[in-house]
Design a protein around this motif. Structure first.
Motif, PDB file in Angstrom:
ATOM      1  N   GLY A  57       0.826  -1.199   0.000  1.00 52.43           N
ATOM      2  CA  GLY A  57       0.000   0.000   0.000  1.00 52.43           C
ATOM      3  C   GLY A  57       0.859   1.248   0.000  1.00 52.43           C
ATOM      4  O   GLY A  57       1.997   1.237   0.501  1.00 52.43           O
ATOM      5  N   THR A  58       0.337   2.316  -0.556  1.00 48.89           N
ATOM      6  CA  THR A  58       1.060   3.593  -0.583  1.00 48.89           C
ATOM      7  C   THR A  58       0.082   4.735  -0.349  1.00 48.89           C
ATOM      8  O   THR A  58      -1.091   4.644  -0.710  1.00 48.89           O
ATOM      9  CB  THR A  58       1.803   3.783  -1.927  1.00 48.89           C
ATOM     10  N   ASP A  59       0.558   5.799   0.266  1.00 47.20           N
ATOM     11  CA  ASP A  59      -0.308   6.951   0.542  1.00 47.20           C
ATOM     12  C   ASP A  59       0.562   8.127   0.959  1.00 47.20           C
ATOM     13  O   ASP A  59       1.789   8.007   1.092  1.00 47.20           O
ATOM     14  CB  ASP A  59      -1.316   6.615   1.646  1.00 47.20           C
ATOM     15  N   MET A  84      -1.605   5.938   7.497  1.00 46.30           N
ATOM     16  CA  MET A  84      -2.416   5.934   6.287  1.00 46.30           C
ATOM     17  C   MET A  84      -2.100   4.749   5.389  1.00 46.30           C
ATOM     18  O   MET A  84      -2.960   4.272   4.642  1.00 46.30           O
ATOM     19  CB  MET A  84      -2.232   7.252   5.523  1.00 46.30           C
ATOM     20  N   CYS A  85      -0.879   4.250   5.449  1.00 49.76           N
ATOM     21  CA  CYS A  85      -0.498   3.073   4.663  1.00 49.76           C
ATOM     22  C   CYS A  85      -0.800   1.781   5.421  1.00 49.76           C
ATOM     23  O   CYS A  85      -1.428   0.858   4.883  1.00 49.76           O
ATOM     24  CB  CYS A  85       0.986   3.130   4.328  1.00 49.76           C
ATOM     25  N   ASP A  88      -4.419   0.588   5.866  1.00 53.46           N
ATOM     26  CA  ASP A  88      -5.001   0.009   4.656  1.00 53.46           C
ATOM     27  C   ASP A  88      -4.622  -1.470   4.517  1.00 53.46           C
ATOM     28  O   ASP A  88      -5.481  -2.324   4.296  1.00 53.46           O
ATOM     29  CB  ASP A  88      -4.527   0.762   3.417  1.00 53.46           C
ATOM     30  N   ALA A 151       5.551  10.878   1.135  1.00 52.90           N
ATOM     31  CA  ALA A 151       4.860   9.705   0.600  1.00 52.90           C
ATOM     32  C   ALA A 151       5.387   8.482   1.340  1.00 52.90           C
ATOM     33  O   ALA A 151       6.555   8.450   1.758  1.00 52.90           O
ATOM     34  CB  ALA A 151       5.105   9.562  -0.899  1.00 52.90           C
ATOM     35  N   SER A 185      -6.230  12.083   8.616  1.00 49.42           N
ATOM     36  CA  SER A 185      -5.478  12.791   7.564  1.00 49.42           C
ATOM     37  C   SER A 185      -6.298  12.990   6.306  1.00 49.42           C
ATOM     38  O   SER A 185      -5.765  12.970   5.201  1.00 49.42           O
ATOM     39  CB  SER A 185      -4.198  12.012   7.233  1.00 49.42           C
ATOM     40  N   ASN A 186      -7.590  13.177   6.482  1.00 54.31           N
ATOM     41  CA  ASN A 186      -8.463  13.372   5.321  1.00 54.31           C
ATOM     42  C   ASN A 186      -9.348  14.597   5.503  1.00 54.31           C
ATOM     43  O   ASN A 186      -9.741  14.919   6.615  1.00 54.31           O
ATOM     44  CB  ASN A 186      -9.343  12.140   5.100  1.00 54.31           C
ATOM     45  N   THR A 245     -11.225   6.273   5.629  1.00 55.79           N
ATOM     46  CA  THR A 245     -10.372   7.397   5.227  1.00 55.79           C
ATOM     47  C   THR A 245     -11.185   8.354   4.356  1.00 55.79           C
ATOM     48  O   THR A 245     -12.347   8.603   4.625  1.00 55.79           O
ATOM     49  CB  THR A 245      -9.123   6.875   4.489  1.00 55.79           C
ATOM     50  N   ASN A 252     -16.022   3.949   2.145  1.00 59.58           N
ATOM     51  CA  ASN A 252     -15.062   2.929   2.546  1.00 59.58           C
ATOM     52  C   ASN A 252     -15.668   1.641   3.089  1.00 59.58           C
ATOM     53  O   ASN A 252     -15.129   0.560   2.853  1.00 59.58           O
ATOM     54  CB  ASN A 252     -14.090   3.523   3.574  1.00 59.58           C
TER      55      ASN A 252
END
Length: 344
Positions: A57-59, A84-85, A88, A151, A185-186, A245, A252
């Motif tokens: 995962g990436t964010d 955040m990563c 997920d 990131a 963080s949204n 998120t 979600n």
């Protein structure tokens, strides 16, 4: 001309790497090979796994960075980046294995950058994953001095036969909510517009609690990896999980459900935290936009058998998380049935 006069201080970059070395080492797992400074990080798969699946995962952190950089919240956004990563990838039941970060900045500010990486390392320790490596790029002229972007990239591992994919979800299952720590963080593009319109500064208080409003907004995202591992080790049945998120519950929660069922959420099952009430009132945010932008106090959801719900809620609470029964699973495709009781 030289590189330093062009805005990039190589010596300062080397000093930065040495400063963060200790923080990175504290996240080391037995599977990690070598140390910081190579061209690539090396990591074995955990021993004893038969059919391991890697989950990636990436964010990023989004425009919360604007607020953090204005008010010195560098450690917190490091935690946000990991959360955040990690939050997920754990929805599949996977165990976080390693994390990589990328930091781009106009000019390397050693103190701020070290705080960010220490926050990232803190998040990795809380999640049980190794901070395997990263990259810090100075890009003068592209980013302003003192500005940076983040990131993150996480890889987790799960035994194929133990993967949680929603296939076991059935009508009558219960949805257990696990509380968020705040906005996470949204939604910060909207948050920042409200703050600007209200002329909020560091002295502004959240009336309902007396806490500084900026402090409340910069509260780091909660990490749920250790909770999920506790639930799995205890043998609790988990049919599906969702990280709440961007897009909130309406976007979600359906993502973790199979075809033919939908979620029925009870909006009266919890009290909306004061921070979200303040944002709605001061920003005059329509209810539908509020639900589709913010988590509203729900950071993570577990879909479980009805008979297991009370025990799972107790285990969540004993692990230090607020939890409650949020709703149930009903028959009917989610596209045909927006979350019951919520605006759409």
């Amino acid at each position: 001309m030289d590189y330093r006069s062009a805005g990039v201080d190589v010596a300062a970059g080397r000093a930065f790497v040495e400063r963060i070395r200790t923080s990175v080492e504290t996240t080391r797992r037995p599977e990690v090979i070598g140390g910081l400074g190579g061209f690539g990080g090396l990591c074995r798969l955990p021993a004893g796994m038969k059919r391991p699946l890697l989950v990636a995962g990436t964010d990023g952190v989004g425009t919360k960075l604007e607020l953090a950089q204005a008010h010195g919240g560098h450690h917190g956004v490091g935690l946000d980046l990991v959360a955040m990563c990690v939050n997920d990838v754990i929805t599949s039941g996977a165990e976080p294995l390693f994390f990589l970060d990328y930091i781009a900045t106009g000019k390397l500010g050693p103190e701020a950058m070290a705080e960010v990486v220490e926050g990232i390392a803190d998040g990795c320790r809380q999640s049980g994953c190794a901070l395997l490596g990263g990259e810090t790029a100075e890009m003068p002229g592209f980013y302003g001095a003192g500005r940076y972007d983040l990131a993150g990239f996480c890889v987790a591992v799960v035994e194929e036969e133990e993967r949680i994919d929603g296939a076991l979800v059935s009508v009558g299952d219960r949805i257990v909510a696990v509380a968020s720590s705040g906005v996470h963080s949204n939604g910060f593009s909207l948050v920042r517009r409200i703050l600007e319109a209200e002329a909020v500064d560091a002295a502004t208080l959240l009336p309902a609690t007396g806490q500084g409003l900026i402090e409340a907004l910069l509260t780091p995202t909660l990490l749920y990896a250790s909770l999920v591992q506790d639930l799995r080790r205890s043998g609790q049945p988990l049919h599906a999980m969702a990280h709440i998120t961007g897009g909130g519950l309406p976007e979600n929660l359906p993502r973790c459900l199979p075809a033919g069922v939908h979620a029925v959420v009870d909006p009266d099952s919890w009290e909306r935290p004061p921070l979200f009430r303040w944002l709605q009132e001061r920003g005059q945010v329509p209810e539908v936009d509020l639900w589709n932008t913010f988590n509203l106090g729900v950071g993570f959801c577990l879909v479980v058998p009805a008979e297991a719900s009370p025990g799972i809620i107790d285990l969540c609470r004993s692990s230090g998380h607020q939890a409650w029964e949020l709703g149930r699973i009903a028959a009917g495709a989610s596209g045909e049935h927006p979350l019951a009781g919520l605006p759409h």
